[in-house]
Write an enzyme that holds these catalytic residues in place. Structure first.
Site, PDB file in Angstrom:
ATOM      1  N   ASP A 141      -5.009  -9.409   2.444  1.00 52.85           N
ATOM      2  CA  ASP A 141      -5.430  -7.920   2.496  1.00 52.85           C
ATOM      3  C   ASP A 141      -6.974  -7.579   2.546  1.00 52.85           C
ATOM      4  O   ASP A 141      -7.381  -6.879   3.524  1.00 52.85           O
ATOM      5  CB  ASP A 141      -5.227  -7.073   0.876  1.00 52.85           C
ATOM      6  CG  ASP A 141      -5.270  -5.439   0.822  1.00 52.85           C
ATOM      7  OD1 ASP A 141      -5.104  -4.878   2.062  1.00 52.85           O
ATOM      8  OD2 ASP A 141      -6.140  -5.181   0.141  1.00 52.85           O
ATOM      9  N   ASP A 145       0.774  -1.108   0.084  1.00 57.23           N
ATOM     10  CA  ASP A 145       0.013   0.042  -0.017  1.00 57.23           C
ATOM     11  C   ASP A 145       0.764   1.282  -0.106  1.00 57.23           C
ATOM     12  O   ASP A 145       0.288   2.223   0.397  1.00 57.23           O
ATOM     13  CB  ASP A 145      -0.913   0.035   1.037  1.00 57.23           C
ATOM     14  CG  ASP A 145      -2.399  -0.630   0.887  1.00 57.23           C
ATOM     15  OD1 ASP A 145      -2.510  -0.814  -0.331  1.00 57.23           O
ATOM     16  OD2 ASP A 145      -3.230  -0.956   1.699  1.00 57.23           O
ATOM     17  N   LYS A 179      -0.667   4.389  -1.345  1.00 55.75           N
ATOM     18  CA  LYS A 179      -1.476   5.349  -0.822  1.00 55.75           C
ATOM     19  C   LYS A 179      -0.992   6.590   0.128  1.00 55.75           C
ATOM     20  O   LYS A 179      -1.717   7.487   0.106  1.00 55.75           O
ATOM     21  CB  LYS A 179      -2.191   4.438   0.442  1.00 55.75           C
ATOM     22  CG  LYS A 179      -3.149   3.524  -0.099  1.00 55.75           C
ATOM     23  CD  LYS A 179      -4.044   2.796   1.120  1.00 55.75           C
ATOM     24  CE  LYS A 179      -5.181   1.876   0.666  1.00 55.75           C
ATOM     25  NZ  LYS A 179      -5.892   1.254   1.701  1.00 55.75           N
TER      26      LYS A 179
END
Length: 460
Positions: free
Chosen positions: A399, A318, A321
């Site tokens: 996830d 991630d 992000k």
């Protein structure tokens, strides 16, 4: 799964990871790298020693290592997009009128006019305390990251005091003059110079730092920059499309510091924490996904060597992000179409960032594809099951499980049995059945700190 060996220098890894730090500050690509170019030339003009130049090099690259930690709070206090707010804030002048004008224009962009007025009044009344809190958070976390990455205390202190001003009116400790670490003085000067030369021009950047000489900046360092802008090689390097390589050619970057597995694990874990610090709802997410990923992989008899790299991919899945606003990530309601596109972009950002890292080129596509679905309706590429590797399917399963079982902006944490029931409904479309079966078995092997996940039978 074949991955590169750990024979690359530490500097290459850090230079590549600055892409993520630029994203979290809303800065144009290669901001930290340009700051490194500027700051290192200042250091060389000052004839700093080889060890000092080494520490300065990594201070400049990692100056924004703590910036993800205040993103959610900025959104909360100022009711605005943190990325735009941070980018614009760096161009605000030093006068009170400039600061007030910035606050009025950039506060409450996510609110109605009535709410915006009330929020603006609150900021004007309490802004000094809020600024202290935000900078203290960022500086403390940035210094901690430097220590976690095994850099010297000089690097940690250089990052911690980034926002101190020569006249003693900076933050977080109001240090003054030469009480401010030299690396901090150089890094702030390099930062402001780069921001203004990118937003405007070299000439305006020079005017800005000269205007702040003796106020924000050490006058002697400003004089050094005045000399540097007369050097064609310095300016051409600053504007060069290959500035990353030019920074790699600087002496500290050429010092060959190979990474062993333990140090690489340390770096990956630290950057996973940088990602998770961006939102209270992602705290610990990357670490948990890495744990679930490893447990699933064990059940599927993945080799020890491949599991090590798979876990690293999970820790960084991630990282993209950091380029998505907290106004979107932490939004309690339904996302509109533009917001959903912004969220989806994080997967592509992850792949782009990891592909720049020599040891992670093989893992980049694997980690960036964690939102692909077996039926082809996922993102970023919309590929179908035949094109999704087993390693990606493992990360995806881990996830999804954590996304369901952890607290979210729009709901409380979901009990394990309910999360598994929802996942079972999505077998063959989003979730690989083999990976799901492995997850169910693996949940019985969770480490102690993960055994407190709620069940439907638990009292609330």
């Amino acid at each position: 799964m074949s991955v590169a060996q750990n024979t690359f220098p530490l500097s290459e890894l850090m230079i590549s990871l600055t892409t993520a730090l630029d994203m979290t500050e809303g800065q144009p690509p290669e901001h930290c790298i340009r700051c490194c170019w500027i700051g290192m030339h200042i250091g060389m003009q000052l004839e700093l020693s080889e060890p000092e130049l080494h520490d300065l090099f990594f201070t400049l690259l990692l100056k924004d290592a703590g910036c993800s930690s205040n993103a959610a709070r900025i959104c909360e206090l100022y009711a605005t997009d943190d990325l735009t707010f941070k980018r614009r804030y760096k161009t605000v002048g030093t006068s009170l009128s400039s600061v007030i004008n910035f606050i009025v224009k950039n506060t409450g962009s996510e609110q109605s006019w009535t709410e915006r007025i009330l929020t603006t009044i609150d900021i004007l009344k309490n802004g000094n305390d809020y600024a202290q809190e935000l900078i203290q958070t960022r500086c403390t976390r940035g210094a901690d990251v430097a220590r976690e990455l095994r850099f010297s205390e000089a690097v940690a202190q250089g990052i911690h005091s980034l926002d101190e001003h020569w006249n003693g009116q900076g933050r977080p400790e109001q240090r003054k003059g030469e009480a401010i670490p030299l690396f901090s003085r150089i890094a702030l000067l390099a930062q402001v110079f780069d921001v203004f030369q990118m937003e405007h021009s070299i000439e305006e950047a020079l005017q800005e730092i000269m205007a702040r000489s003796g106020v924000w900046f050490d006058p002697k360092l400003v004089e050094v920059v005045e000399q540097l802008v007369e050097n064609p090689r310095f300016l051409s390097g600053l504007k060069a499309t290959d500035i990353s390589q030019r920074v790699m050619n600087l002496p500290p970057a050429q010092a060959h510091l190979p990474l062993d597995d333990a140090y690489l694990e340390c770096i990956v874990t630290a950057f996973g924490k940088i990602v998770d610090a961006k939102s209270p709802y992602t705290a610990g997410h990357s670490e948990r996904v890495a744990v679930y990923t490893d447990l699933i992989a064990r059940q599927l008899a993945i080799s020890d060597a491949d599991r090590i790299w798979l876990r690293r991919a999970a820790l960084l899945h991630d990282i993209g992000k950091l380029g998505v606003s907290n106004a979107i990530l932490d939004k309690p309601g339904k996302l509109d179409e533009a917001e959903w596109r912004a969220v989806q972009a994080h997967a592509a950002y992850t792949e782009q960032i990891l592909y720049k890292l020599s040891p992670f080129k093989t893992l980049a596509r694997m980690a960036g594809a964690h939102h692909e679905k077996l039926d082809g309706t996922g993102y970023p590429r919309g590929v179908n099951g035949d094109e999704i590797s087993l390693m990606t399917r493992i990360i995806t399963t881990a996830d999804i499980f954590d996304a369901l079982s952890a607290e979210r902006p729009y709901r409380a944490a979901m009990p394990i049995d309910k999360a598994l029931a929802i996942m079972e409904e999505n077998l063959h479309t989003a979730i690989d059945p083999e990976c799901f079966a492995a997850l169910k078995k693996a949940l019985n092997l969770l480490p102690d700190e993960y055994t407190q996940l709620p069940h439907s039978s638990d009292k609330t």
